[in-house]
Design a protein around this motif. Sequence first.
Motif: not given
Length: 256
Positions: A225-232
Amino acid sequence: MLNFDFFYAWTKEHLNINLEGYKEKQLQRRIGTIMKNTGAATLEEYAVKIQSDPIVKKNFLNYITINVTDFFRNKEVFDEFEELMVSYLEPKFGALKIWSAACSTGAEAYSLAMIMTNHNIKHAEKITATDIDETILAKAKKGIYSSVEIKNVDEENRQNYFTQEDNAFYLSEQIKNKVAFKKHDLIGDRFGTGYNVIVCRNVTIYFKNEVKEELYQKFSDALVPGGLFFTGATETIYNPEKYGLIKRASFIYEKI
């Protein structure tokens, strides 16, 4: 007419690659093109060539997996992500556990390592960088790049972390040692857990919608929780709440 049912089953059995999750027309066009370049008339003939000729096998894997990347790709978006790493992730979590998925030549994983070094952000462990293509992973481990691949690297980072010899740029051991590479198939293999950051960019666009949705859920489940997912920059997630995510910035999503 080419027998793709046979070829999909064959690659899954002999190469441990599941091609059924990829968009069919695009994938089959690519397979047909590279098959003809070998002189094979059918996919059965092509399978024999892949199995018997290491060069044909290598060319198939390189062509079928999308190995296009560079450092700090889409610079403005990457700058925004760097700001979030410094102002949000580091104060919230301290040491970070990071996964660079479908890492290709390693440029994005190494970009993250530079950011962490420049801002003294601690690692919970080495950055995990994964890809399905073992050949490209071997290249990533070497850390040797062209001027085109490092075009977005600013002068300070070039001076600090690269040594130039002729037209090649050699990444420093300081940065290389912060990344651990391993083979991983996004469709077929299990995901790890407990990540503060997952970066997977310009990859899911090649998958069918149902596979894409499954991957987004698995990425979300792998984050704390609170983590980030970085997409294109071509991969907007519609209805991110469906996967337990909220949009934090352009192409950056936070696990709820």
